[in-house]
Design an enzyme around this catalytic site. Structure first.
Site, PDB file in Angstrom:
ATOM      1  N   HIS A  53     -15.536   7.124  13.457  1.00 11.38           N
ATOM      2  CA  HIS A  53     -16.852   7.739  13.280  1.00 11.38           C
ATOM      3  C   HIS A  53     -17.622   6.971  12.209  1.00 11.38           C
ATOM      4  O   HIS A  53     -17.029   6.301  11.351  1.00 11.38           O
ATOM      5  CB  HIS A  53     -16.705   9.197  12.861  1.00 11.38           C
ATOM      6  CG  HIS A  53     -16.200  10.090  13.949  1.00 11.38           C
ATOM      7  ND1 HIS A  53     -16.440  11.442  13.956  1.00 11.38           N
ATOM      8  CD2 HIS A  53     -15.480   9.836  15.068  1.00 11.38           C
ATOM      9  CE1 HIS A  53     -15.888  11.981  15.024  1.00 11.38           C
ATOM     10  NE2 HIS A  53     -15.283  11.025  15.718  1.00 11.38           N
ATOM     11  N   GLU A  55     -19.225   7.899   9.536  1.00 10.85           N
ATOM     12  CA  GLU A  55     -18.923   8.260   8.144  1.00 10.85           C
ATOM     13  C   GLU A  55     -17.583   7.685   7.705  1.00 10.85           C
ATOM     14  O   GLU A  55     -17.456   7.172   6.588  1.00 10.85           O
ATOM     15  CB  GLU A  55     -18.895   9.787   7.974  1.00 10.85           C
ATOM     16  CG  GLU A  55     -20.225  10.460   8.251  1.00 10.85           C
ATOM     17  CD  GLU A  55     -20.376  10.923   9.698  1.00 10.85           C
ATOM     18  OE1 GLU A  55     -21.164  11.846   9.933  1.00 10.85           O
ATOM     19  OE2 GLU A  55     -19.717  10.355  10.605  1.00 10.85           O
ATOM     20  N   CYS A  83     -18.817  15.939  11.274  1.00 10.90           N
ATOM     21  CA  CYS A  83     -17.856  16.728  12.049  1.00 10.90           C
ATOM     22  C   CYS A  83     -16.719  17.159  11.113  1.00 10.90           C
ATOM     23  O   CYS A  83     -16.649  16.700   9.966  1.00 10.90           O
ATOM     24  CB  CYS A  83     -17.318  15.892  13.211  1.00 10.90           C
ATOM     25  SG  CYS A  83     -16.118  14.628  12.700  1.00 10.90           S
ATOM     26  N   CYS A  86     -14.743  14.119   9.640  1.00 14.88           N
ATOM     27  CA  CYS A  86     -15.520  13.382   8.644  1.00 14.88           C
ATOM     28  C   CYS A  86     -15.724  14.207   7.379  1.00 14.88           C
ATOM     29  O   CYS A  86     -15.669  13.667   6.272  1.00 14.88           O
ATOM     30  CB  CYS A  86     -16.859  12.945   9.236  1.00 14.88           C
ATOM     31  SG  CYS A  86     -16.667  11.706  10.536  1.00 14.88           S
TER      32      CYS A  86
END
Length: 156
Positions: A53, A55, A83, A86
């Site tokens: 992801h 992040e 999410c 993250c």
């Protein structure tokens, strides 16, 4: 305003990622002392890595730049509300602030719905969809004992 500049960069990374078909529409930057020190874009499908992801990638890059496992004094700007994965990584990295543009509800509306994870987390382990059971083997507690006894460890 300086914060808007950093958020625009995170959104720009997300837009570019969609254009290049690199992964989901997500971008993030890590800022320290008014300067972007790292950036990340979602690369889940491009790298076949569910943890890639934006992040997470930005955090990893920033920690490498800082040569430290925590983001003391840093801010994270991300194109979307983080999410659960993250968010966990962000808490472990310990930045001083997180700013996001789109919400998790906006992400859910285009197919990135993490609601099921939030729902699962509050359930007792035995009621979760994913089976998770403790399995103890000989010496399974030795790594913890060695960690506790170590004089070389760096606490975090």
């Amino acid at each position: 305003m300086e914060r808007e500049k950093f958020m625009k960069e995170a959104v720009h990374l997300a837009k570019m990622n969609v254009s290049l078909n690199g992964g989901g529409p997500f971008g993030a930057v890590v800022v320290k002392e008014g300067k972007i020190i790292a950036a990340g874009q979602n690369q889940v499908t491009a790298s076949c890595d569910p943890t890639a992801h934006a992040e997470i990638r930005a955090i990893r890059a920033a920690c490498e730049v800082l040569r430290h496992q925590q983001l003391d004094g840093c801010e994270i700007y991300t194109s979307c509300e983080p999410c659960p994965m993250c968010l966990g990584a962000i808490y472990w990295a310990r930045p001083k602030a997180v700013y996001y543009a789109c919400t998790k509800d906006q992400a859910a509306a285009i197919g990135f719905d993490d609601h099921f994870i939030y729902t699962e987390l509050v359930l007792p382990k035995e009621e979760r969809r994913l089976s998770m059971k403790q399995l103890i083997v000989n010496d399974s507690d030795i790594p913890f004992a060695r960690w506790e006894a170590s004089t070389k460890k760096l606490r975090y």
